[in-house]
Design a protein around this motif. Sequence first.
Motif, short mmCIF file in Angstrom:
data_model
loop_
_atom_site.label_atom_id
_atom_site.label_comp_id
_atom_site.label_asym_id
_atom_site.label_seq_id
_atom_site.Cartn_x
_atom_site.Cartn_y
_atom_site.Cartn_z
N LEU A 86 10.66 -10.66 14.16
CA LEU A 86 9.45 -10.45 13.36
C LEU A 86 9.76 -9.83 12.00
O LEU A 86 9.11 -10.15 11.01
CB LEU A 86 8.48 -9.54 14.13
N PHE A 87 10.79 -8.98 11.91
CA PHE A 87 11.05 -8.24 10.67
C PHE A 87 12.26 -8.73 9.88
O PHE A 87 12.44 -8.36 8.73
CB PHE A 87 11.21 -6.75 10.97
N TRP A 88 13.13 -9.52 10.48
CA TRP A 88 14.28 -10.06 9.74
C TRP A 88 14.87 -11.23 10.51
O TRP A 88 14.62 -11.39 11.69
CB TRP A 88 15.34 -8.99 9.48
N GLN A 89 15.66 -12.03 9.79
CA GLN A 89 16.37 -13.17 10.35
C GLN A 89 17.80 -13.17 9.84
O GLN A 89 18.06 -12.66 8.75
CB GLN A 89 15.68 -14.47 9.92
N PRO A 90 18.73 -13.73 10.60
CA PRO A 90 20.13 -13.77 10.15
C PRO A 90 20.31 -14.73 8.98
O PRO A 90 19.58 -15.70 8.83
CB PRO A 90 20.88 -14.26 11.38
N LEU A 91 21.29 -14.41 8.15
CA LEU A 91 21.68 -15.26 7.03
C LEU A 91 22.95 -16.00 7.43
O LEU A 91 23.97 -15.37 7.71
CB LEU A 91 21.92 -14.40 5.78
N ARG A 92 22.87 -17.33 7.47
CA ARG A 92 24.00 -18.15 7.90
C ARG A 92 24.65 -18.82 6.69
O ARG A 92 23.98 -19.41 5.87
CB ARG A 92 23.51 -19.22 8.88
N GLY A 111 14.26 -3.51 9.43
CA GLY A 111 14.62 -4.85 8.98
C GLY A 111 15.99 -4.91 8.36
O GLY A 111 16.86 -4.09 8.64
N ALA A 112 16.16 -5.89 7.48
CA ALA A 112 17.44 -6.12 6.79
C ALA A 112 17.12 -6.74 5.43
O ALA A 112 16.01 -7.20 5.19
CB ALA A 112 18.34 -7.04 7.62
N ASN A 113 18.10 -6.74 4.54
CA ASN A 113 17.92 -7.31 3.20
C ASN A 113 18.37 -8.76 3.12
O ASN A 113 18.74 -9.24 2.04
CB ASN A 113 18.68 -6.47 2.17
N ASN A 114 18.34 -9.47 4.21
CA ASN A 114 18.82 -10.85 4.22
C ASN A 114 18.00 -11.77 3.31
O ASN A 114 18.55 -12.67 2.69
CB ASN A 114 18.84 -11.40 5.65
N GLN A 115 16.70 -11.55 3.22
CA GLN A 115 15.87 -12.39 2.36
C GLN A 115 16.29 -12.24 0.90
O GLN A 115 16.41 -13.22 0.17
CB GLN A 115 14.39 -12.03 2.51
N LEU A 116 16.56 -11.01 0.47
CA LEU A 116 17.02 -10.76 -0.90
C LEU A 116 18.34 -11.48 -1.16
O LEU A 116 18.50 -12.15 -2.19
CB LEU A 116 17.18 -9.25 -1.13
N TRP A 117 19.29 -11.37 -0.25
CA TRP A 117 20.59 -12.03 -0.41
C TRP A 117 20.44 -13.55 -0.38
O TRP A 117 21.09 -14.25 -1.15
CB TRP A 117 21.56 -11.53 0.67
N PHE A 118 19.59 -14.07 0.49
CA PHE A 118 19.35 -15.50 0.54
C PHE A 118 18.82 -16.00 -0.81
O PHE A 118 19.32 -17.00 -1.34
CB PHE A 118 18.36 -15.83 1.66
N ASN A 119 17.83 -15.32 -1.35
CA ASN A 119 17.23 -15.73 -2.62
C ASN A 119 18.26 -15.70 -3.75
O ASN A 119 18.33 -16.62 -4.56
CB ASN A 119 16.05 -14.84 -2.97
N GLU A 120 19.07 -14.67 -3.80
CA GLU A 120 20.08 -14.55 -4.87
C GLU A 120 21.16 -15.62 -4.73
O GLU A 120 21.57 -16.23 -5.71
CB GLU A 120 20.70 -13.15 -4.86
#
Length: 127
Positions: A86-92, A111-120
């Motif tokens: 619900l709060f984060w997903q893994p970055l593959r 959570g985690a900052n994976n969304q930020l890293w994915f976007n960048e």
Amino acid sequence: MNAILTGQVFYSYQHELLKRDSFADLRAHFSGIAPFHKHEGEIALSDEKIFISGDENLQIPLTSIDQIYLGFDEAFPRTLVKNMGLFWQPLRLSLSNGNILYLIVDYNVLGANNQLWFNELKELLSA
């Protein structure tokens, strides 16, 4: 190196995720326990590479990344995450050498900052 992003990282290779036992799935739901991972360290992103230092030292040229994906799959299912993702997903990261890495960046109980890293990464790879 001029870092665009930095942080703490938990990560596993796909083959390590696929070899986990059922206890690892169960453990993921206890409070105070980090999500499933085999490696950890510091991560930094530059405009040319991802640097990981810790129990392994990796330099991943952005040109060697074939695909990035934010979400769950058969190797890293929702059952490995508290609250079913619900709060984060893994970055593959799928790499040209055949390795597939699953990253969890700056994990905390919220959570985690994976969304930020994915976007960048998406922005850098599309340039």
